[in-house]
Design an enzyme around this catalytic site. Structure first.
Site, PDB file in Angstrom:
ATOM      1  N   LYS A 288     -55.071 -29.080  16.328  1.00 34.62           N
ATOM      2  CA  LYS A 288     -54.580 -28.998  14.945  1.00 34.62           C
ATOM      3  C   LYS A 288     -53.556 -30.101  14.728  1.00 34.62           C
ATOM      4  O   LYS A 288     -52.618 -30.245  15.501  1.00 34.62           O
ATOM      5  CB  LYS A 288     -53.929 -27.638  14.676  1.00 34.62           C
ATOM      6  CG  LYS A 288     -53.372 -27.532  13.252  1.00 34.62           C
ATOM      7  CD  LYS A 288     -52.894 -26.132  12.939  1.00 34.62           C
ATOM      8  CE  LYS A 288     -51.437 -25.901  13.189  1.00 34.62           C
ATOM      9  NZ  LYS A 288     -50.519 -26.465  12.190  1.00 34.62           N
TER      10      LYS A 288
ATOM     11  N   LYS B 299     -52.348 -28.009   3.924  1.00 30.20           N
ATOM     12  CA  LYS B 299     -51.869 -27.000   2.962  1.00 30.20           C
ATOM     13  C   LYS B 299     -51.787 -27.552   1.537  1.00 30.20           C
ATOM     14  O   LYS B 299     -50.719 -27.605   0.921  1.00 30.20           O
ATOM     15  CB  LYS B 299     -50.510 -26.443   3.399  1.00 30.20           C
ATOM     16  CG  LYS B 299     -50.559 -25.700   4.729  1.00 30.20           C
ATOM     17  CD  LYS B 299     -49.260 -24.965   5.016  1.00 30.20           C
ATOM     18  CE  LYS B 299     -49.313 -24.127   6.265  1.00 30.20           C
ATOM     19  NZ  LYS B 299     -49.433 -24.888   7.514  1.00 30.20           N
ATOM     20  N   LEU B 300     -52.955 -27.939   1.005  1.00 25.48           N
ATOM     21  CA  LEU B 300     -53.003 -28.538  -0.334  1.00 25.48           C
ATOM     22  C   LEU B 300     -52.624 -27.513  -1.409  1.00 25.48           C
ATOM     23  O   LEU B 300     -52.965 -26.327  -1.304  1.00 25.48           O
ATOM     24  CB  LEU B 300     -54.417 -29.059  -0.615  1.00 25.48           C
ATOM     25  CG  LEU B 300     -54.967 -30.070   0.395  1.00 25.48           C
ATOM     26  CD1 LEU B 300     -56.409 -30.431   0.032  1.00 25.48           C
ATOM     27  CD2 LEU B 300     -54.111 -31.317   0.465  1.00 25.48           C
ATOM     28  N   HIS B 301     -51.959 -27.991  -2.441  1.00 31.31           N
ATOM     29  CA  HIS B 301     -51.576 -27.123  -3.569  1.00 31.31           C
ATOM     30  C   HIS B 301     -51.274 -28.030  -4.755  1.00 31.31           C
ATOM     31  O   HIS B 301     -50.221 -28.670  -4.800  1.00 31.31           O
ATOM     32  CB  HIS B 301     -50.337 -26.301  -3.187  1.00 31.31           C
ATOM     33  CG  HIS B 301     -49.996 -25.226  -4.175  1.00 31.31           C
ATOM     34  ND1 HIS B 301     -49.109 -24.211  -3.903  1.00 31.31           N
ATOM     35  CD2 HIS B 301     -50.419 -25.000  -5.435  1.00 31.31           C
ATOM     36  CE1 HIS B 301     -49.005 -23.402  -4.945  1.00 31.31           C
ATOM     37  NE2 HIS B 301     -49.789 -23.877  -5.898  1.00 31.31           N
TER      38      HIS B 301
ATOM     39  N   PRO C 153     -56.528 -28.375 -10.016  1.00 29.04           N
ATOM     40  CA  PRO C 153     -57.864 -28.416  -9.425  1.00 29.04           C
ATOM     41  C   PRO C 153     -58.424 -29.837  -9.260  1.00 29.04           C
ATOM     42  O   PRO C 153     -58.977 -30.176  -8.208  1.00 29.04           O
ATOM     43  CB  PRO C 153     -58.709 -27.600 -10.425  1.00 29.04           C
ATOM     44  CG  PRO C 153     -57.737 -26.625 -11.002  1.00 29.04           C
ATOM     45  CD  PRO C 153     -56.433 -27.360 -11.108  1.00 29.04           C
ATOM     46  N   ASN C 154     -58.255 -30.684 -10.267  1.00 28.50           N
ATOM     47  CA  ASN C 154     -58.820 -32.031 -10.199  1.00 28.50           C
ATOM     48  C   ASN C 154     -58.230 -32.823  -9.022  1.00 28.50           C
ATOM     49  O   ASN C 154     -58.944 -33.556  -8.323  1.00 28.50           O
ATOM     50  CB  ASN C 154     -58.536 -32.747 -11.532  1.00 28.50           C
ATOM     51  CG  ASN C 154     -59.205 -34.097 -11.596  1.00 28.50           C
ATOM     52  OD1 ASN C 154     -60.428 -34.192 -11.446  1.00 28.50           O
ATOM     53  ND2 ASN C 154     -58.419 -35.142 -11.795  1.00 28.50           N
TER      54      ASN C 154
ATOM     55  N   ARG D 290     -48.709 -15.913  21.723  1.00 28.24           N
ATOM     56  CA  ARG D 290     -47.954 -16.187  22.949  1.00 28.24           C
ATOM     57  C   ARG D 290     -48.608 -15.464  24.120  1.00 28.24           C
ATOM     58  O   ARG D 290     -48.729 -14.233  24.089  1.00 28.24           O
ATOM     59  CB  ARG D 290     -46.497 -15.710  22.818  1.00 28.24           C
ATOM     60  CG  ARG D 290     -45.658 -16.557  21.871  1.00 28.24           C
ATOM     61  CD  ARG D 290     -45.472 -17.967  22.403  1.00 28.24           C
ATOM     62  NE  ARG D 290     -44.740 -18.851  21.523  1.00 28.24           N
ATOM     63  CZ  ARG D 290     -45.267 -19.646  20.591  1.00 28.24           C
ATOM     64  NH1 ARG D 290     -46.575 -19.655  20.395  1.00 28.24           N
ATOM     65  NH2 ARG D 290     -44.514 -20.446  19.872  1.00 28.24           N
TER      66      ARG D 290
HETATM   67  O1  C5P Z   1     -45.884 -23.823  18.897  1.00 27.12           O
HETATM   68  P1  C5P Z   1     -46.527 -22.675  18.160  1.00 27.12           P
HETATM   69  O2  C5P Z   1     -47.606 -21.979  18.974  1.00 27.12           O
HETATM   70  O3  C5P Z   1     -45.512 -21.718  17.590  1.00 27.12           O
HETATM   71  O4  C5P Z   1     -47.268 -23.398  16.954  1.00 27.12           O
HETATM   72  C1  C5P Z   1     -47.928 -22.678  15.949  1.00 27.12           C
HETATM   73  C2  C5P Z   1     -48.518 -23.618  14.944  1.00 27.12           C
HETATM   74  O5  C5P Z   1     -49.060 -22.837  13.875  1.00 27.12           O
HETATM   75  C3  C5P Z   1     -47.540 -24.588  14.306  1.00 27.12           C
HETATM   76  O6  C5P Z   1     -48.258 -25.790  13.990  1.00 27.12           O
HETATM   77  C4  C5P Z   1     -47.113 -23.870  13.045  1.00 27.12           C
HETATM   78  O7  C5P Z   1     -46.722 -24.752  12.027  1.00 27.12           O
HETATM   79  C5  C5P Z   1     -48.406 -23.147  12.662  1.00 27.12           C
HETATM   80  N1  C5P Z   1     -48.212 -21.975  11.819  1.00 27.12           N
HETATM   81  C6  C5P Z   1     -47.427 -20.890  12.207  1.00 27.12           C
HETATM   82  N2  C5P Z   1     -47.286 -19.825  11.388  1.00 27.12           N
HETATM   83  C7  C5P Z   1     -47.888 -19.796  10.207  1.00 27.12           C
HETATM   84  C8  C5P Z   1     -48.685 -20.863   9.787  1.00 27.12           C
HETATM   85  C9  C5P Z   1     -48.827 -21.945  10.638  1.00 27.12           C
HETATM   86  O8  C5P Z   1     -46.880 -20.901  13.309  1.00 27.12           O
HETATM   87  N3  C5P Z   1     -47.755 -18.729   9.448  1.00 27.12           N
END
Ligand code: C5P
Length: 234
Positions: free
Chosen positions: A33, A61-63, A66-67, A184
């Protein structure tokens, strides 16, 4: 797409470090990612260089109207991303325009249409912050409302916290892809993540893909760390 559900978050603006990590992780993760930090520093060329043959989750994370989001999607499709994100709170017209533009651009170029994932409520927003930005419902309800709207509007899935997976799976059915950060492995620190699950727990709850960053990127041997997680899931 890939049998390995792990997408490793390479949260860095250092193109050399990202390329080195991506190379080391080849074969042990399902994909990587890359987000705004990397994209704004290195653009499409940096993305192509780092992702190489690895499936790519381009998390921008587009926002916007619409165009504009449709135009952004036409620029994203040639990058060959497997997944990309847009805010469901951009509304149904924005999401439909994005989905149509992605399909058209993919058909035109003969390339792949990325999976479009809705971002519902950022996990950094709590129930105190939501009314201040105009949300009347609490986060659990708002997440479900926005995920359902994303599905109705032609998106392929949503990004959600591990603790939202089971409810969204029940609400949106088996075909809606749930991509889950906040993971984790047992025994590793939570860092700044507040509510975590192990990879196994999140998959059991109904996740399709897991986004895992620091437990892999911060390990002395990232490929070994990724392999251990993949083996635990196999
Ligand atoms: O290092 P870690 O495992 O915490 O990374 C999680 C990834 O997922 C990061 O890129 C973080 O920006 C993303 N993320 C998140 N929580 C969210 C959305 C995206 O941790 N709600």
């Amino acid at each position: 797409m890939t049998a390995n559900p792990i997408f490793c978050a390479l949260d860095t603006s250092d193109v050399e470090a990202a390329a080195k990590l991506a190379g080391a992780l080849h074969g042990t993760v399902g994909g990587i990612k890359l987000g705004l930090e990397f994209f704004l520093a290195h653009g499409p060329d940096g993305v192509r260089r780092v992702a190489g043959a690895l499936p790519l989750f381009l998390d921008l994370k587009l926002h916007d109207i619409p165009n504009t989001v449709a135009g952004a999607m036409r620029s994203i499709v040639p990058l060959g991303a497997a997944m990309t994100t847009l805010h469901a709170s951009g509304g149904p017209a924005m999401m439909k325009a994005a989905a149509d533009a992605a399909s058209e651009a993919a058909a035109k170029s003969g390339g792949r249409r990325p999976m479009l994932l809705g971002v519902t409520i950022l996990t950094s927003l709590d129930d105190e912050a939501l009314p201040r930005i105009g949300f009347a419902d609490k986060s659990a309800g708002a997440v479900q409302r926005l995920a359902a709207l994303a599905q109705e509007s032609g998106l392929d899935g949503a990004v959600c916290s591990p603790h939202e997976v089971a409810a969204l799976r029940a609400l949106c059915g088996p075909g809606f892809k749930l991509v889950v950060p906040g993971i984790r492995p047992a025994g590793s620190g939570a860092d700044d993540q507040k509510r975590v699950m192990t990879p196994k727990q999140a998959m059991a709850a109904g996740a399709d893909y897991l986004v895992i960053g620091r437990p892999i990127t911060g390990a002395a041997d990232p490929a070994h760390a990724a392999r251990l997680i993949a083996e635990e899931l196999a």
